[in-house]
Motif scaffolding. Structure first.
Motif, PDB file in Angstrom:
ATOM      1  N   ARG A 281      56.972  36.531  37.038  1.00 52.46           N
ATOM      2  CA  ARG A 281      56.286  37.064  38.211  1.00 52.46           C
ATOM      3  C   ARG A 281      54.764  37.087  38.056  1.00 52.46           C
ATOM      4  NH1 ARG A 281      57.253  40.220  42.871  1.00 52.46           N
ATOM      5  NH2 ARG A 281      59.458  39.720  42.730  1.00 52.46           N
ATOM      6  N   PRO A 282      54.237  37.542  36.925  1.00 56.92           N
ATOM      7  CA  PRO A 282      52.770  37.497  36.782  1.00 56.92           C
ATOM      8  C   PRO A 282      52.234  36.079  36.929  1.00 56.92           C
ATOM      9  CG  PRO A 282      53.712  38.891  35.073  1.00 56.92           C
ATOM     10  CD  PRO A 282      54.869  38.233  35.772  1.00 56.92           C
ATOM     11  N   MET A 283      52.982  35.108  36.429  1.00 55.97           N
ATOM     12  CA  MET A 283      52.531  33.728  36.563  1.00 55.97           C
ATOM     13  C   MET A 283      52.500  33.342  38.048  1.00 55.97           C
ATOM     14  SD  MET A 283      54.081  30.288  34.858  1.00 55.97           S
ATOM     15  CE  MET A 283      53.705  30.741  33.165  1.00 55.97           C
ATOM     16  N   ALA A 284      53.519  33.763  38.767  1.00 51.14           N
ATOM     17  CA  ALA A 284      53.562  33.446  40.197  1.00 51.14           C
ATOM     18  C   ALA A 284      52.350  34.041  40.907  1.00 51.14           C
ATOM     19  CB  ALA A 284      54.861  33.968  40.811  1.00 51.14           C
ATOM     20  N   PHE A 285      51.969  35.250  40.529  1.00 46.17           N
ATOM     21  CA  PHE A 285      50.782  35.869  41.126  1.00 46.17           C
ATOM     22  C   PHE A 285      49.542  35.014  40.886  1.00 46.17           C
ATOM     23  CE2 PHE A 285      52.857  40.115  41.535  1.00 46.17           C
ATOM     24  CZ  PHE A 285      52.441  40.392  42.819  1.00 46.17           C
ATOM     25  N   LEU A 286      49.408  34.554  39.661  1.00 44.76           N
ATOM     26  CA  LEU A 286      48.238  33.740  39.343  1.00 44.76           C
ATOM     27  C   LEU A 286      48.260  32.424  40.117  1.00 44.76           C
ATOM     28  CD1 LEU A 286      47.698  34.188  35.504  1.00 44.76           C
ATOM     29  CD2 LEU A 286      46.358  35.122  37.393  1.00 44.76           C
ATOM     30  N   LEU A 287      49.449  31.796  40.175  1.00 45.87           N
ATOM     31  CA  LEU A 287      49.541  30.491  40.838  1.00 45.87           C
ATOM     32  C   LEU A 287      49.311  30.613  42.340  1.00 45.87           C
ATOM     33  CD1 LEU A 287      52.642  29.020  38.955  1.00 45.87           C
ATOM     34  CD2 LEU A 287      50.244  28.306  38.748  1.00 45.87           C
TER      35      LEU A 287
ATOM     36  N   ASP D 277      39.397  46.406  32.872  1.00 42.61           N
ATOM     37  CA  ASP D 277      38.318  45.789  33.644  1.00 42.61           C
ATOM     38  C   ASP D 277      38.674  45.919  35.119  1.00 42.61           C
ATOM     39  OD1 ASP D 277      36.526  44.241  34.960  1.00 42.61           O
ATOM     40  OD2 ASP D 277      37.009  42.359  33.902  1.00 42.61           O
ATOM     41  N   GLU D 278      38.003  46.843  35.775  1.00 44.97           N
ATOM     42  CA  GLU D 278      38.292  47.138  37.187  1.00 44.97           C
ATOM     43  C   GLU D 278      38.121  45.930  38.096  1.00 44.97           C
ATOM     44  OE1 GLU D 278      36.527  51.707  37.507  1.00 44.97           O
ATOM     45  OE2 GLU D 278      35.500  50.010  38.436  1.00 44.97           O
ATOM     46  N   THR D 279      37.387  44.943  37.620  1.00 45.98           N
ATOM     47  CA  THR D 279      37.104  43.810  38.504  1.00 45.98           C
ATOM     48  C   THR D 279      38.081  42.669  38.285  1.00 45.98           C
ATOM     49  OG1 THR D 279      35.641  42.737  36.926  1.00 45.98           O
ATOM     50  CG2 THR D 279      34.652  44.401  38.373  1.00 45.98           C
ATOM     51  N   ASN D 280      39.057  42.884  37.430  1.00 45.70           N
ATOM     52  CA  ASN D 280      39.994  41.829  37.074  1.00 45.70           C
ATOM     53  C   ASN D 280      41.285  41.988  37.873  1.00 45.70           C
ATOM     54  OD1 ASN D 280      41.974  40.251  35.820  1.00 45.70           O
ATOM     55  ND2 ASN D 280      40.891  40.337  33.855  1.00 45.70           N
ATOM     56  N   ARG D 281      41.425  41.160  38.889  1.00 44.31           N
ATOM     57  CA  ARG D 281      42.554  41.298  39.813  1.00 44.31           C
ATOM     58  C   ARG D 281      43.904  41.008  39.126  1.00 44.31           C
ATOM     59  NH1 ARG D 281      43.746  41.302  45.422  1.00 44.31           N
ATOM     60  NH2 ARG D 281      41.610  41.898  45.839  1.00 44.31           N
ATOM     61  N   MET D 283      44.703  41.548  36.175  1.00 44.82           N
ATOM     62  CA  MET D 283      45.007  42.716  35.369  1.00 44.82           C
ATOM     63  C   MET D 283      45.540  43.854  36.258  1.00 44.82           C
ATOM     64  SD  MET D 283      42.533  44.824  32.802  1.00 44.82           S
ATOM     65  CE  MET D 283      42.300  43.510  31.606  1.00 44.82           C
ATOM     66  N   ALA D 284      44.912  44.019  37.412  1.00 48.09           N
ATOM     67  CA  ALA D 284      45.367  45.068  38.325  1.00 48.09           C
ATOM     68  C   ALA D 284      46.823  44.821  38.730  1.00 48.09           C
ATOM     69  CB  ALA D 284      44.469  45.115  39.562  1.00 48.09           C
ATOM     70  N   PHE D 285      47.172  43.560  38.966  1.00 48.56           N
ATOM     71  CA  PHE D 285      48.561  43.251  39.313  1.00 48.56           C
ATOM     72  C   PHE D 285      49.507  43.674  38.195  1.00 48.56           C
ATOM     73  CE2 PHE D 285      47.306  40.170  42.713  1.00 48.56           C
ATOM     74  CZ  PHE D 285      48.214  40.607  43.680  1.00 48.56           C
ATOM     75  N   LEU D 286      49.123  43.369  36.969  1.00 46.66           N
ATOM     76  CA  LEU D 286      49.987  43.748  35.853  1.00 46.66           C
ATOM     77  C   LEU D 286      50.090  45.255  35.723  1.00 46.66           C
ATOM     78  CD1 LEU D 286      49.077  41.195  33.034  1.00 46.66           C
ATOM     79  CD2 LEU D 286      51.138  41.291  34.440  1.00 46.66           C
ATOM     80  N   LEU D 287      48.969  45.935  35.863  1.00 46.85           N
ATOM     81  CA  LEU D 287      48.957  47.392  35.689  1.00 46.85           C
ATOM     82  C   LEU D 287      49.739  48.093  36.791  1.00 46.85           C
ATOM     83  CD1 LEU D 287      45.214  47.933  34.655  1.00 46.85           C
ATOM     84  CD2 LEU D 287      47.252  48.131  33.179  1.00 46.85           C
ATOM     85  N   LEU D 303      41.656  48.609  40.523  1.00 45.09           N
ATOM     86  CA  LEU D 303      40.820  47.474  40.909  1.00 45.09           C
ATOM     87  C   LEU D 303      39.653  47.960  41.765  1.00 45.09           C
ATOM     88  CD1 LEU D 303      40.648  44.267  41.018  1.00 45.09           C
ATOM     89  CD2 LEU D 303      41.641  44.469  43.295  1.00 45.09           C
ATOM     90  N   ARG D 304      38.499  47.419  41.508  1.00 44.95           N
ATOM     91  CA  ARG D 304      37.334  47.673  42.360  1.00 44.95           C
ATOM     92  C   ARG D 304      36.561  46.364  42.425  1.00 44.95           C
ATOM     93  NH1 ARG D 304      34.015  52.994  41.761  1.00 44.95           N
ATOM     94  NH2 ARG D 304      35.032  52.863  39.721  1.00 44.95           N
ATOM     95  N   GLU D 305      36.628  45.721  43.573  1.00 46.69           N
ATOM     96  CA  GLU D 305      36.032  44.395  43.729  1.00 46.69           C
ATOM     97  C   GLU D 305      35.050  44.514  44.876  1.00 46.69           C
ATOM     98  OE1 GLU D 305      39.242  41.019  43.147  1.00 46.69           O
ATOM     99  OE2 GLU D 305      38.600  41.074  45.227  1.00 46.69           O
ATOM    100  N   GLN D 306      33.820  44.140  44.668  1.00 44.73           N
ATOM    101  CA  GLN D 306      32.858  44.262  45.770  1.00 44.73           C
ATOM    102  C   GLN D 306      33.106  43.162  46.798  1.00 44.73           C
ATOM    103  OE1 GLN D 306      31.307  46.989  45.961  1.00 44.73           O
ATOM    104  NE2 GLN D 306      31.706  47.620  43.858  1.00 44.73           N
ATOM    105  N   ALA D 307      33.015  43.521  48.055  1.00 38.62           N
ATOM    106  CA  ALA D 307      33.167  42.538  49.136  1.00 38.62           C
ATOM    107  C   ALA D 307      32.577  43.145  50.394  1.00 38.62           C
ATOM    108  CB  ALA D 307      34.635  42.199  49.341  1.00 38.62           C
ATOM    109  N   ALA D 308      32.285  42.284  51.345  1.00 36.75           N
ATOM    110  CA  ALA D 308      31.707  42.788  52.593  1.00 36.75           C
ATOM    111  C   ALA D 308      32.682  43.739  53.274  1.00 36.75           C
ATOM    112  CB  ALA D 308      31.409  41.611  53.521  1.00 36.75           C
ATOM    113  N   ALA D 309      32.166  44.853  53.777  1.00 33.55           N
ATOM    114  CA  ALA D 309      33.003  45.758  54.567  1.00 33.55           C
ATOM    115  C   ALA D 309      33.071  45.209  55.988  1.00 33.55           C
ATOM    116  CB  ALA D 309      32.427  47.168  54.564  1.00 33.55           C
ATOM    117  N   TYR D 310      34.272  45.232  56.557  1.00 34.03           N
ATOM    118  CA  TYR D 310      34.500  44.649  57.883  1.00 34.03           C
ATOM    119  C   TYR D 310      33.569  45.245  58.935  1.00 34.03           C
ATOM    120  CZ  TYR D 310      37.092  43.300  62.097  1.00 34.03           C
ATOM    121  OH  TYR D 310      37.452  42.800  63.313  1.00 34.03           O
TER     122      TYR D 310
END
Ligand SMILES: Cc1ncc(C[n+]2csc(CCOP(=O)(O)OP(=O)(O)O)c2C)c(N)n1
Ligand SMILES: Cc1ncc(C[n+]2csc(CCOP(=O)(O)OP(=O)(O)O)c2C)c(N)n1
Ligand code: SF4
Ligand code: SF4
Ligand SMILES: [Mg+2]
Ligand SMILES: [Mg+2]
Lengths: 342, 620, 620, 342
Positions: A281-287, D277-281, D283-287, D303-310
């Protein structure tokens, strides 16, 4: 196959209805239709037990063209109708047809819940990154900046990635293919049909009228080898143009990031390339998140995880209750305290 | 069957209304239903009205946390839980302050004196203790240290004070049972069964119950107070049970599945006061019932429609806000001409409104609340037990005419209980459904039965009948999509004619009470049945020229209604809304039907309808 | 302003109806609107009716892929696009077969002969070429090799055949312009502007246009065929433009935002035929308009309600199925008593129905389609230009009475165009809104204005006015949640009284045409205005005793309607539905209003209403 | 703070309304309410500019108890109301309060779309794994097998993991905390409020009446050190009971799997432990997917990723159009072709 009919070998014609097709000339939907109609006979599908069920959109006209049972429902709700139908008759082979608007905008919640429940259905999402039927407004998969009738100055909504959304919702079979790649699309449908549970297939589809070329960066014949990664379970994730260098995906050592490596460069060999594992599953997320230009798009089965199908669990619960519980209606009406007036 | 065996001299009463009121946590609903049960066993006719707060467990002692249960029982047949209580049981100051206004002058007030603590008084907004300032002198008051007596009674079981006090409702129940000459055996049995796994809880409750009963027998109650007896009512012979509307509905739907031979598939999403139908059906899996708790109301109705297409009896249950959400999908079912039963258990609106209160304000939504010309059949149940029969009627019409049917009940029917003569399944007419299996000449999915105008129910899986249906307009002659102008006109008229044709399939409208023509007609629908009937009967006993019609088939109306309405000088329409049936009657029959409207979340009192009758008769 | 300068002798006609019909890809809508535009410049009055298929681009040559555009223009004031065309332009066999039935006997038929290929004939279902088998002898036929002549005209630009053929609509337009004595200058300008970035496309189209025009001037048309002229109409002086209903609506909403001083926030979800309002407003960001394409209709209306609470003019636009989905949230807005404009651009129903066709079948949904007693104000626009004014009226009422307002238009108004006298903003009454900033004595969010019963519009961000609102019933005196029975009754009555009170704030109902009492009254609403008015005028010219009332305020009705209705022996109600306004009138006024119903997805023809008038008068 | 009021130091009382609280005794909602009321004054929040906006459910009663602007809407739709409000007045500080039923069942689609758009809001999802207000039916987060009034034989629906769903939808700020952990919850709210975009915070909440102890396996005081991983950006992901061994999370070499390692065992040191690493997506999926008993649950900012607010993008587009486009209504009405009749 029904006992009354002698088993005969069916052909595309047996799956083709007598209705005129009303898509625009050149629409990617034609190719998908043809692939389904050609694929179903090869897997012994029975038109009487096959159901195409859709929402509203250009893509959702699909059921009219199949000579099977067909249900053109309302916008966004196809997964819910399909769930009720499957619970009623689990023998049916049900295909849900939806679009990026139908399935991800108004119907996003039903999609998410059918995926998490794992009802045994195939869901094909025709992703043309636009609302076709209502004449070209941007959709949840349109990229930022798209100018459309409802975003004349360019859209500012960040798009959603269908496969990521499905994975986040808990989908267990996630695949991706391309409208015109019949040789890839057909087998992908076969895999999806074979999976017992919800199989989610995103098909990259071109709408020549309102968003022509939305997938050109992927489909561009000249570079298709570099822009598409054809996943195969147990095989290293290699890609590359025929005459160009062979490339592969590798996990950056001790990180969670993928990187593109070129075979033969810096001592990289096939052994360094990550092997696709459909059950990871983690691989699927990355892909799911990869896209050109930095990466090829991942096509094929991203994830296939065995799990109980919802309809099977529901039926099992009912059947076991029938074995052990009350079944006499008169007795039911008399449970608890009763008294007699004479 | 229990019998009454005591031998004290008891004052005989024809009818009594008791209201139990206390904190949500005080177990008033249980107390009420146990009293109800015993009273049913005693052979009285009865009707009940539970009234509980929207909060799950409001903080103790607050006025909005008060939970009430009213029971009306009598030696004759009654139809409402009674206008005002003769007896009020108030377990704390909040229960007293919120309910005392309803108690009859001279009525009996039983209070748990030791719950009138400073803090409880304050929470209830009392500046002084009403038990001490003569403010209750209009009532006959029995104030007892119920908490202390409960603690004493359960002491042997060694529970903590908090747990021990949980039995105070049983102590109170014991006392009230004694007061009206009722046995506690049935409650003892029930407690033993309910707490089979926690015998110490069962036994401490039983001890409290017995202690309350014994207190009545042995203690000297103020003079002029009880004991009473309420002789048996003369009920139609048969086997009876108590039933709430929601249970009757669940069972009626299950019975309909048996009678039709169809699998029952419920798609539902929890909402007050409809959730308990989902709960009841979820317990009936052994009857082949499939329940699907969907992600929302839209998915719930869509799943039911999908099930219907697959050949099941597709049902969805909800309340008003849920019906609003389902409107688009119901419109599709109308276009698809598939059977579907939509049950709307109405509650106070608009919007979230008064979720736990009763109202009849979804009638116009049921009839008109969809885009396009989209007629469907609308039915309403009149009493808790009638929910059983109307559920079957809804399923029968839905499958015979291939149409959605909206069945209206309300919070009052849903939770209210009445003694119900149990039918035997063999007596109920079957309505078996046949799915076509052969492909007839010129088959198409919208080929109609010439009598009912219903289309064939050809279900997926049937070889040779493959077809496509959907929400776009269909060609009358082929069932294919058609944008032809004349065809759309014809199909709209056909859909309307099909629904109108249901009137020929249901019994003619009858007068419920009184003559078929005269001065004043009271027309009702739904749960106002009991109050209206009682009021009309009383008025007629006083010689007043009034009749009653009660409508179960709201769309289309049953044949004969027109004649009945025109037979009276004046027509009034009591409704728990701001005037909805009256609008339908006016538009359909051009008669000056006048509304009598109560929009308070509370059922009508008999008295209120009597007053309306009187004032109309005066102005005639 | 263009003028007409040619000097041929032209036959003068009072009025002409032309229908352009061809494949969806043939550009018939463009052709029609360019002809319309030039005709407007010529000073004729006119009305148009585009009628296109549900398919985006149906396969070429199919009957269901035919797209049509009808224009009616005259030297007097007209109100409908005409019953039957005098002239039919058919670009291929499919266009011929689907439209020829409507052409007047003796009418002029212009066909592109070389599009009548074997394969096109087959797709249209012709066994023989109708141009060769005398089957068209009832018409005056001009059959020309339009494709060949187009190719010849654009040859110099070196386009491929496919691209070159795209200009055949311009060739045809050129011919028709010449036939009716119209200049092509405006179209030339328009082409240059539209294809500013692709000058070769512009120029090839212009060449085709000019060639068609020249063909008329030089070629010998069959005798008895043209050229014609249609003199100017006498219109009220002023500056005019063509306007479609959806553009008028978008501009009306924007004007309302200016007149009220409120920011306009639109929450919408695309749906035919409402999407173009979203598109139009999305282009008006420079006016401070915020448009939000939501994920569905529910989110769209919720966003509009959120915006309203924040102090914006919250608007949501949709069609029938979308209104069904919004019902629950509209109910909340009613409970919250916030301004909200809901625009329902009706289409053929039920369910998905006939999405690209017109109908008036959402009226009862608008009035009654919500749970609970949930009254709101319902308005309807009568003509494309009226959409502008009714949008302003909707916003005015919504903000003054703090209520949702449902504005009904339909597919016919949405896409149809009419010459519209452009108002000046200074003439339009302002209705500035004030948000309270001070906390008045006893402030609570449901404190009411004694006149309008509106509650204060206190918006988040205002210091000192912090408050909580929601969908549960509110206490009349504090605005807090209340489950009190009497309070709910009072609040329900108050909400109803507030909406009823709107009647006092709008002009009395007037007779549109004719006397205020008499034999026959024709009552209409919405887009039937033109056809009814024309029919009533014609009948009156023939001395028939008939008057007309047109209703813009549907709920509540305007004062005076009662008297008007009672002033006539008979009332008929033409509607493009199965009888909805007639039901409302019957229920409200107990008059025997009889429906004249057309449910074909097509607007009424004047003739059909005349026939209804005649038959009623006969039976009087 | 408004200019009319002198800036004074606010306290919890300033954020407390005069309404009686109507939750059950012992409900986890009390603790969350108290934490918000205590936290807001510390970050200088202005009650007049603060809005609490909810759907329907026990949790959704929240706004009534805050002395701010409050809006108790309809079931599942709070994100949509909030979007409209924010587009109208971007200065408001808007908190959306929702439950696992309100936000994930009926309201799943609105949640998903607000997250992908990144409207500047805080969304607090009270996850008690049950429908409280309607008396105890199972919810989309209830575990398989849960017996509830609507699943008397045990639920068969596979649950959804709120944080995974949010990530799949494209959420850019995802956090998790616990009702009774005021010291963790308060700062988490502060972080969420500070993020410009949609911050999604799942709060594990106990419903003592209908699903008591749903989080006991996480909250169990005796083992809380082992069952909770307190994430800190840039810090190694360590956990463990005070008196027990220190444990950490490590990426299994060259795989995409996390594993628990014990410091000091087999030569493992802090250096082997993965750094958050809060910016690592990825990693957030795994956590997001970790749960006891095999793993601790991850709390804090995943996760904390900077992006434009709508809302900012929408406003910017309107403002720039105002600069360059037509602003005179009379002129607008006269665009295109007009003509004069005299
Ligand atoms: C309730 C409802 N809302 C809106 C519509 C209008 N509508 C029809 S299809 C569609 C979007 C279709 O987009 P997509 O699903 O991407 O399909 P495509 O046409 O691109 O294949 C919309 C908004 C509708 N039919 N029903
Ligand atoms: C349209 C609609 N459907 C259903 C309901 C009934 N309802 C109210 S709250 C709720 C679920 C609440 O669960 P959750 O969001 O988890 O909140 P909790 O009570 O657990 O805090 C439901 C189904 C409703 N109010 N409105
Ligand atoms: S609009 Fe686009 S998606 Fe729809 S049929 Fe035409 S080409 Fe296909
Ligand atoms: S039912 Fe549960 S969630 Fe609701 S207030 Fe009570 S304890 Fe809290
Ligand atoms: Mg699309
Ligand atoms: Mg919950």
């Amino acid at each position: 196959m029904s006992p009354s009919e002698p088993a005969k070998k069916l052909t595309r014609k047996d799956f083709t209805s007598d209705q005129d097709i009303r898509w625009c000339p050149g629409c990617g939907d034609y190719a998908i239709l043809a692939t389904i109609q050609r694929t179903l006979p090869t897997v012994g599908a029975d038109p009487a037990k096959t159901v195409f069920l859709s929402g509203i959109g250009c893509s959702s006209r699909f059921p009219y063209y199949m000579n099977t049972y067909g249900f053109h429902s309302i916008h966004g709700r196809a997964p819910a109708f399909a769930t009720g139908l499957k619970l009623t008759n689990p023998e049916l082979d049900i295909w849900v047809i939806t679009g990026d608007g139908d399935g991800l905008s108004i119907g996003g919640n039903h999609l998410m819940h059918v995926l998490r429940r794992n009802v045994d259905l195939q869901i094909i999402l025709f992703n043309n990154r636009i609302y076709g039927l209502t004449k070209g407004q941007y959709s949840p998969t349109s990229l930022v900046g798209l100018r459309s009738p409802s975003t004349p100055l360019g859209s500012v909504d960040m798009p959603v990635t269908p496969a990521l959304l499905a994975l986040g919702a808990g989908a267990r079979f996630v695949a991706r293919s391309v409208d015109t790649l019949a040789k890839h699309l057909g087998p992908t449908f076969v895999e999806a049909r074979g999976y017992r549970g919800t199989s989610f297939i995103e098909v990259l589809q071109n709408c020549p009228v309102f968003h022509d070329g939305a997938w050109n960066h992927v489909k561009d014949r000249a570079h298709a080898g570099q822009t598409m990664l054809m996943l195969e379970h147990g095989k290293p994730m290699l890609f590359g143009d025929k005459d160009g260098p062979q490339q592969g995906l590798r996990l950056k050592p001790n990180t969670l990031e993928l990187e593109v490596v070129t075979l033969g460069e810096g001592g990289i060999t096939e052994a360094d390339v990550l092997v696709h594992d459909e059950t990871n599953r983690p691989m699927a997320f990355l892909l799911a998140g990869l896209e050109p230009p930095n990466f090829p798009i991942a096509l094929g089965v991203l994830l296939r995880e065995q799990a109980a199908a919802y309809d099977a669990s529901v039926v099992a619960q009912v059947e076991s209750a029938k074995q052990s519980g009350l079944t006499d209606m008169d007795a039911l009406l008399r449970t608890g305290h009763t008294w007699t007036v004479e | 069957m229990d019998t009454f065996s005591k031998s004290e001299t008891r004052e005989a009463l024809d009818s009594v209304v008791i209201r139990f009121a206390g904190d949500s946590g005080d177990g008033m609903q249980l107390t009420g239903s146990q009293f109800t049960h015993t009273t049913a066993l005693m052979g009285n006719d009865l009707a009940t009205f539970p009234d509980f707060p929207a909060e799950i467990r409001a903080p103790t002692g607050t006025t909005y946390g008060v939970s009430g249960f009213q029971i009306h029982f009598a030696s004759y047949d009654i139809m409402t839980p009674g206008d005002e209580p003769d007896v009020l049981v108030a377990m704390n100051p909040a229960a007293l302050t919120t309910n005392i206004g309803d108690l009859k002058k001279g009525g009996l007030l039983i209070v748990a004196r030791d719950a009138f603590t400073k803090s409880n008084l304050k929470k209830a907004g009392y500046e002084q203790n009403p038990l001490e300032d003569h403010s209750l002198s209009a009532y006959r008051v029995i104030d007892l240290d119920i908490q202390a007596m409960t603690l004493a009674a359960v002491e042997p079981f060694g529970l903590g004070t908090k747990d021990a006090l949980r039995s105070k409702n049983m102590w109170t129940l014991g006392l009230v049972l004694w007061l009206f000459g009722r046995e506690y055996t049935a409650t003892v049995d029930w407690l033993r069964q309910k707490f089979a796994k926690k015998p110490e809880i069962a036994e401490s409750n039983i001890a409290a119950l017995k202690a309350g009963h014994a207190y009545g027998e042995t203690a000297e109650l103020p003079s002029g107070i009880g004991p009473y007896e309420v002789p048996k009512a003369k009920l139609e012979p048969g086997e009876y049970r108590n039933i709430t509307g929601n249970d009757a509905l669940a069972w009626g739907l299950t019975a309909a599945s048996k009678l039709s031979g169809l699998k029952l598939v419920l798609g539902s999403y929890p909402i007050t006061p409809a959730s308990s139908v989902l709960h009841a059906l979820a317990r009936l899996k052994s009857f082949g019932v499939t329940t699907f708790q969907a992600e929302d109301e839209i998915a719930a109705v869509c799943a039911a429609v999908g099930a219907s297409w697959g050949g099941a009896l597709g049902v969805t249950t909800t309340s008003g806000p849920g019906v609003a959400l389902k409107a688009e999908a119901i419109g599709l079912a109308i276009m698809l001409e598939l059977p579907l039963v939509v049950v709307d258990i109405q509650r106070g609106g608009p919007s979230t409104g008064l979720p736990t209160k009763t109202e009849q304000s979804d009638l116009l939504q049921a009839v008109y609340g969809r885009n396009g010309d989209s007629p469907l059949c609308v039915l309403a149940a009149a009493t808790p037990g009638d929910c059983f029969y109307m559920a079957i009627e809804a399923a029968r019409i839905a499958t015979k005419f291939m149409t959605p049917v909206m069945l209206l009940t309300d919070g009052y029917l849903a939770n209210g209980a009445e003694p119900w003569k149990i039918p035997s399944m063999a007596e109920l007419p079957k309505f078996p459904v046949e799915f076509p299996t052969e492909r007839p000449e010129g088959f198409h999915p919208y080929l109609r039965d010439p009598d009912t105008l219903a289309r064939p129910w050809a279900i997926p899986g049937t070889p040779g009948l493959e077809h496509r249906i959907g929400g776009l307009e269909k060609d009358f002659n082929s069932g294919n999509i058609s944008y032809d102008p004349a065809n759309h006109h014809k199909m709209t008229k056909t859909r309307a004619a099909k629904i109108a044709g249901i009137a020929a399939d249901v019994p003619e409208q009858q007068v419920e009470v009184g003559e078929a023509s005269g001065d004043l007609l009271v027309v009702g629908w739904g749960s106002t049945y009991g109050a209206i009937t009682q009021a009309v009967r009383r008025a007629r006993e006083q010689g007043k020229p009034v009749s009653q019609v009660h409508i179960r088939h709201l769309f289309p109306f049953a044949r004969g209604l027109d004649t009945l309405l025109r037979g009276f000088k004046k027509v009034i329409v009591p409704e728990m809304n701001n005037g909805m049936l009256s609008k339908l009657l006016r538009a359909e029959f051009l008669i000056d039907a006048v509304g009598v409207n109560k929009i308070s979340g509370q059922p009508f009192k008999v008295r209120e309808i009597e007053a309306a009758i009187d004032s109309e008769l005066e102005n005639l």
